[in-house]
Design a protein around this motif. Sequence first.
Motif, PDB file in Angstrom:
ATOM      1  N   GLN A 140      43.697  45.583  36.134  1.00 62.81           N
ATOM      2  CA  GLN A 140      42.224  45.441  36.056  1.00 62.81           C
ATOM      3  C   GLN A 140      41.837  46.022  34.984  1.00 62.81           C
ATOM      4  OE1 GLN A 140      40.688  43.095  37.767  1.00 62.81           O
ATOM      5  NE2 GLN A 140      38.947  43.540  36.789  1.00 62.81           N
TER       6      GLN A 140
ATOM      7  N   ASP B  45      44.123  45.993  41.974  1.00 64.93           N
ATOM      8  CA  ASP B  45      45.700  46.497  41.715  1.00 64.93           C
ATOM      9  C   ASP B  45      46.296  47.035  42.572  1.00 64.93           C
ATOM     10  OD1 ASP B  45      45.268  46.104  38.992  1.00 64.93           O
ATOM     11  OD2 ASP B  45      44.421  47.752  38.282  1.00 64.93           O
TER      12      ASP B  45
ATOM     13  N   TYR C  10      44.214  35.715  43.663  1.00 68.04           N
ATOM     14  CA  TYR C  10      44.223  36.649  42.503  1.00 68.04           C
ATOM     15  C   TYR C  10      43.579  35.933  41.245  1.00 68.04           C
ATOM     16  CZ  TYR C  10      47.472  39.600  45.229  1.00 68.04           C
ATOM     17  OH  TYR C  10      47.874  40.447  46.215  1.00 68.04           O
ATOM     18  N   CYS C  11      43.340  36.574  40.292  1.00 68.83           N
ATOM     19  CA  CYS C  11      42.562  36.097  38.946  1.00 68.83           C
ATOM     20  C   CYS C  11      43.812  35.983  37.915  1.00 68.83           C
ATOM     21  CB  CYS C  11      41.714  36.954  38.355  1.00 68.83           C
ATOM     22  SG  CYS C  11      40.410  37.359  39.895  1.00 68.83           S
TER      23      CYS C  11
ATOM     24  N   LYS D 139      42.063  41.955  40.676  1.00 70.13           N
ATOM     25  CA  LYS D 139      41.358  41.844  42.051  1.00 70.13           C
ATOM     26  C   LYS D 139      41.901  40.629  42.922  1.00 70.13           C
ATOM     27  CE  LYS D 139      37.062  43.038  39.700  1.00 70.13           C
ATOM     28  NZ  LYS D 139      35.677  42.594  39.368  1.00 70.13           N
ATOM     29  N   ARG D 140      41.930  41.563  44.211  1.00 68.21           N
ATOM     30  CA  ARG D 140      42.437  40.555  45.403  1.00 68.21           C
ATOM     31  C   ARG D 140      40.947  39.919  45.825  1.00 68.21           C
ATOM     32  NH1 ARG D 140      44.508  42.448  49.764  1.00 68.21           N
ATOM     33  NH2 ARG D 140      43.932  44.588  49.207  1.00 68.21           N
TER      34      ARG D 140
ATOM     35  N   TRP E 216      50.209  41.085  43.094  1.00 65.97           N
ATOM     36  CA  TRP E 216      49.896  40.807  41.516  1.00 65.97           C
ATOM     37  C   TRP E 216      48.854  41.787  41.240  1.00 65.97           C
ATOM     38  CZ3 TRP E 216      49.286  34.713  42.090  1.00 65.97           C
ATOM     39  CH2 TRP E 216      50.508  34.259  42.293  1.00 65.97           C
TER      40      TRP E 216
ATOM     41  N   GLU F 265      46.218  31.913  45.502  1.00 66.36           N
ATOM     42  CA  GLU F 265      46.829  32.846  46.468  1.00 66.36           C
ATOM     43  C   GLU F 265      48.253  33.451  46.251  1.00 66.36           C
ATOM     44  OE1 GLU F 265      46.885  32.732  51.578  1.00 66.36           O
ATOM     45  OE2 GLU F 265      47.251  31.141  50.457  1.00 66.36           O
ATOM     46  N   GLY F 266      48.314  34.733  46.305  1.00 65.10           N
ATOM     47  CA  GLY F 266      49.614  35.230  46.054  1.00 65.10           C
ATOM     48  C   GLY F 266      50.662  35.134  46.944  1.00 65.10           C
TER      49      GLY F 266
ATOM     50  N   PHE G  77      49.933  36.190  36.048  1.00 64.96           N
ATOM     51  CA  PHE G  77      49.030  37.202  36.822  1.00 64.96           C
ATOM     52  C   PHE G  77      49.834  38.635  36.387  1.00 64.96           C
ATOM     53  CE2 PHE G  77      48.745  33.351  38.867  1.00 64.96           C
ATOM     54  CZ  PHE G  77      47.381  33.373  39.395  1.00 64.96           C
TER      55      PHE G  77
ATOM     56  N   ASP H  98      38.369  36.271  35.682  1.00 66.15           N
ATOM     57  CA  ASP H  98      38.306  37.561  36.696  1.00 66.15           C
ATOM     58  C   ASP H  98      36.846  37.044  37.511  1.00 66.15           C
ATOM     59  OD1 ASP H  98      38.515  39.751  37.763  1.00 66.15           O
ATOM     60  OD2 ASP H  98      37.513  41.035  36.103  1.00 66.15           O
TER      61      ASP H  98
END
Lengths: 398, 345
Positions: free
Chosen positions: B8, B313, B260-261, B320-321, B317, B252-253, B4, B266
Motif C-alpha cells: 500500500q 497488506d 484486490y486493486c 487493500k482487500r 496479494w 478477487e484473489g 498485484f 486503488d
Amino acid sequence: MNSATVQFRFGAEGDLTAPSEDRLAVGDERVLDFLAKLARKLLTPALARRHPELGSLGFFLRPAELRRAVAKMERDDALVFPRGNVFHLPPANVDTIFVYSWALSALAGNHNVVRISSRAAGAAEAIFEALNEVDADPVIARTQRMVTYGRDDAITGALSRWCDLRVIWGGDAAVDAIRKHPLRPSGRDLTFPDRTSWAVLSMPGWRAADPAARKAAVVGFANDAYWFDQAACSSPRTVFLIGDGDPADVRTEFLDLLLTVVDQRGWTVDAAMAVEKRVNAYGLAATGAATAVEFPDNRITALTLTGSDQVPRHWIGAGAFPFAQVGSLTELVPAMTRQDQTVSHFGFTPAELRAFAIALGGRGVDRIVPFGSALTFGAVWDGYDLPAEFTRLTTVTT
Amino acid sequence: MSVFTLAQKDKEAALLPQLAALTEFHRAHCEPYDRILSASGFTAASEISDLPWLPVRLFKTLELKSIPDDEVFKILTSSGTTGDVSKIYLDKAAAAEQQRRLAATVQTVLGPKRLPMLLVDTKAMLKDRRSFSARGAGVLGMSTFGRDHVWALDLDGQVDLQAIRDFLTKHGDAPFLIFGFTFLVWLHLYEVARDHGLDLSNGILIHSGGWKKLVDQAVSPDEFRKRLAGVGLTRIHNYYGMVEQIGTIFLEGPDGGALYCPDFADVVVRDPETWAELPPGKPGLLEVVSTLPTSYPGHVLLTEDLGVVHGIDDGAWPGKRFSVLGRLPRAEARGCSDTYKEAAA
C-alpha cells in the motif's frame, strides 16, 4: 367499467359513473358537518404528533374556515351551484394535497371521485382511517369516493367522460398523460403543472431586523424548504439576496442559523440525497451557472450562482440552496416565468412587495407569502380561485 | 506475471504523483471539470484520499472529455437503471492502454496463454440492444482472453447441456476459462453441473455482476464458493469494474472473499456523512481510483456502491482487500411534480 379492479378507500362501492339521484348544495350542511368532524379527528394530538402535516390540514378544515370559504362562493350577480361531477388526480407523493382540493370541491356540493395512488402511504393512510371513522350522513359516502386502481386506462377514460371538471396534479408529464383521455364536450381541466418557487431576502431588511426576527425568519424558511424535501411546488429553492453591496455577512449568518434550526429539528439527509445534491451542484458548476459550491454538511448544500438568469428550475435535492444576488425586486422581474409559483419573502415593506407583484403583471408568480407560509394551502392556488372553479353560475334576468 | 505487486505505501507513493498530474491535465483540457474543481475550491492533494472525486453519475449528465473531438476513437456507453447513459470518450491511446491493462490483470490468474472459453450466457443477448451495452460489452471484452468459445445457453436462454458436455470432452482435461455473470453462473452452470455430474475441476471461473439476486436467494459469496467447490470449481475470481473506469477491474484473489486493486488502481471507502476516508472494517461509499482514464476526467470516481476495506497488506496479494456490499438506493423526493407512471405508460 370493471369494478373488480377498483379498490374503494372511502365511499360507497359501486359503479363510479352511474347516474345519481343525490343532490348537494353549495355549502351543504351535511358536507360541513362531515368535514368538521374530520377536522376534529385530524387535530387529535396523537395523530398530529405522528403526522404534523395533518395538523395544518385539520386547521384548514375547521368549521369557521369552511363557512368563510362558503361565504366567498356566494355572489350577488348570479346564483351559485355545484359544478357537477369532479374527478381528482392528486400527486402520489404529497400525502395531504388531495384532501384540500377534494374538500373544497365537496364544500361546493360536487360529486367527487378522487384517484388515490397505490403508492400513497403514511399520512394518507391516517387520513383514510379518519375519513372512514367519521359518523356521516349516508349521502357523503354515495357522492364522495376515493379509489385506487392499477394501470387501467379504461377507468381513467370513463371517469374523464363522466366528469364536468377534471383536476390534474402531479406536473407536466401527468397533465400530458391524463389529457390523452378526452373529456365530454362541456368538461374542463384544472391543471397543476410543474412549478418552481423561490425565496427573496432583503439584505437591508435582514440587517435591520433584530436577532429574534432573523431566527424566526430562518425557522419559517427551514419549514418551507425541508418539509417536503424542497420538492413541493411551493418549496423555496433559489434564495435571491436582494440589495447592493457584499452579501457575505447576510448569507453566512443565514446559513449558520439554518444549520442550527436543522440541527434542532433533528432533520437528516441520507447519503443518497447527499450524492444527488453533489451531482446537481457539480452539474451547475460544470456549465458555469455556479461559481462556488459548498457542502458544509449533508443537510445543506450552498451554491453561488453567476446571475438571476442562471437559476435551476428543476429539483436539485433536499437542502440545496443556490444563492443569487439581485439589486432590487424590480430587477428580479425579468427572470420570473410562468412556471414560477410562490415567492416567499423576508425583510420587505408591503409597498415593495405590491410593487413587485404589479411589475410581474401576472406573467409569473402566483403567490407572494412571508417565510414560513410557502406550504400553507389556500383556496386561491396556482392563480386559480378554486371555489369559483368548483362551482357554476346561473344568471336570472327578470 | 502479476499486476498485484505493490504494498500500500509503495502504491500510494507511485500513484499520487500520477493522479495529481492527471488532475492537472484534465483541468487544462476539460473545461467543465476545471469549473467543478474551481467552484469547490480544490487546490492540491497530499494524499490519494484528498484528490477531488466526481460522482460517477456525472458522466450520465455531462459530457466530460479531455481530448479534442477529432481524436475521439471510441465512445463507450452504459445503460443505468434510470435509462440515463454514461458516455465515456476514449482516444486511440486510452483505448489501447485500457485493453492492455485489462489483459495484464486477468492474465495474473489465467496465465499468458489464451484458454478455451465457456461463456455462461446466450449469443442472443448480443442482439438484444437493451441489455447489450452492459452485459454484452462485458462478455465481448472478456471473450478476447479466451479461444474456442462455447455458449452455455442456447438462443432461448436455456441451458445447452450438449454444448457444455462437448466443450468439456474436448477441453476439460486442461485449464479452461469460464466467464459469466454471477447470477447466471449460479443458476445455469452450478445447478446443471451438480445435477449432471459435470467435472469442472480444470476450470478457472471469472464472474461479475453483483450479488443482489443471489442474496435474495440467500446465497452469500462464501456459500457460492463452497458450493462451486462441490462441483470441482475451486479457482474462482469475482471482479468489480465499471465502464466509467474501463480497463480497471478489481479482482478477487486466490484466497477468495475479497477484491484486490491492481497496481495502477486503488479504492477509498468514504463516510457518507463526513466524506472522510474510513479505516478498515468500517463500511461506506466506495471511491475508485485509477491512472487509466487519460482521455476523460474519470481517474477519481465516487461510485454509488457501498463497500468495506477488510485489511491492508494482509492478504494473498498486497494492498487493500475489500468487498462491495450493495448499492446505495437512489434518492427519491416527495413532491407535487410526480408523474402518474401508470397513466404515462
